[in-house]
Design an enzyme around this catalytic site. Structure first.
Site, short mmCIF file in Angstrom:
data_model
loop_
_atom_site.label_atom_id
_atom_site.label_comp_id
_atom_site.label_asym_id
_atom_site.label_seq_id
_atom_site.Cartn_x
_atom_site.Cartn_y
_atom_site.Cartn_z
N CYS A 117 0.83 -1.21 0.00
CA CYS A 117 0.00 0.00 0.00
C CYS A 117 0.87 1.26 0.00
CB CYS A 117 -0.97 -0.01 1.18
SG CYS A 117 -0.22 -0.23 2.81
N TYR A 118 1.77 1.38 0.95
CA TYR A 118 2.63 2.56 0.98
C TYR A 118 3.48 2.69 -0.30
CZ TYR A 118 1.72 2.85 6.07
OH TYR A 118 1.15 2.96 7.31
#
Length: 310
Positions: A117-118
């Site tokens: 996600c990051y």
């Protein structure tokens, strides 16, 4: 040609549940999962994964490696949502908008590693600028990101929504050892030659991410400014469906960034903010950590692979 058989391994976790919900009513594929009593049975898992056309692994890293090792059927294709294979040279990185050729690579790949996600936000901002030479590949990069607590998985959801939710922290910064597992992925897939500093945090909201990268223009080549950085991002993503680049005018009118602004979508919004007088620029990304940051990307990759079945 029969509809592809899609096996979700780990459909009880936050990402797996989201993927299952997105696929369960589709008529262009057949969806299978392990029954509760067989989720920890390696023989049942091996039989299921070898019988499917495409397996989506929503497992811890070690379990994902074990699942892949159990594959004997050469026709089985895999989308791994864990971080086990994101820097592996034999796996295709599943960020379709990363380069003009990446969607085709995903479509024809046997092994696809879903992005973290990051890293989705960080790579989305950095890679086009590095490839264009607007950022030096050894730029001393600092990345700060705040995610909803679902990014912590079932443990985070239980902590904030369970019986002791009143005791859950409103905000916390973690990864203080500066060894977060996403850092090698960000460095490799963005094209940085030096390890970035990554400072992640969780907030008391269920899902959504704001990720920011500060830049000092004095460290960039002469003539590189916010306008050129923004133009590069705009050009790179001009033909994509899920990456938005906010206009410079709209960015100037912002007074804050809401991590939940794109929740429920599979989009990521990129923003370039500037202070012309101080020579400082802030790159930012806003997206749903369970959408483009996880399940949305997995389904996007699945659709690419289904359309280009061998």
């Amino acid at each position: 040609m029969a509809n592809p058989l899609v096996f979700i391994d780990g459909d009880q976790g936050t990402t797996g549940l989201q993927i299952h919900q997105r696929l369960r009513d589709r008529t262009d594929l057949q969806l299978i999962t392990l029954s509760p009593e067989h989720r920890k049975d390696p023989q049942q898992r091996a039989e299921m994964i070898n019988a499917c056309d495409i397996a989506i692994l929503c497992l811890p890293d070690d379990a994902a490696r074990d699942a892949v090792a159990s594959i004997q059927n050469p026709a089985v294709r895999v989308i791994d949502a864990s971080s086990a294979h994101r820097t592996h040279p034999d796996w295709t990185y599943g960020f379709a908008e990363m380069s003009p050729q990446q969607a085709q690579r995903i479509a024809t790949a046997q092994r696809v590693s879903n992005p973290g996600c990051y890293p989705t936000g960080a790579i989305g901002l950095l890679r086009p600028l590095l490839e264009a030479g607007l950022l030096p590949k050894d730029y001393p990069t600092t990345i700060h990101a705040v995610s909803g607590y679902s990014g912590k998985g079932r443990a985070g959801v239980q902590e904030h929504e369970g019986a002791d939710a009143s005791q859950a922290p409103a905000f916390l910064v973690y990864g203080l050892g500066l060894a977060h597992k996403h850092v090698p992925e960000i460095q490799l897939q963005s094209g940085l030659t030096e390890r970035p500093m990554f400072v992640p945090a969780y907030g008391a909201f269920r899902q959504g991410i704001v990720l920011t990268i500060p830049l000092q223009l004095r460290l960039l080549a002469p003539g590189v400014d916010a306008t050129r950085l923004h133009a590069c991002l705009t050009q790179h993503y001009s033909d994509t469906n899920h990456v938005q680049v906010l206009s410079m005018q709209a960015a100037k009118e912002l007074t804050y960034l809401d991590p939940q602004a794109l929740n429920g979508t599979d989009d990521v919004r990129l923003i370039v903010c500037e202070n012309h007088e101080t020579g400082q620029v802030l790159l930012a990304a806003v997206f749903d950590n369970l959408g483009k940051g996880a399940a949305g990307a997995a389904v996007q990759n699945l659709d690419l692979m289904i359309k280009h079945r061998p």
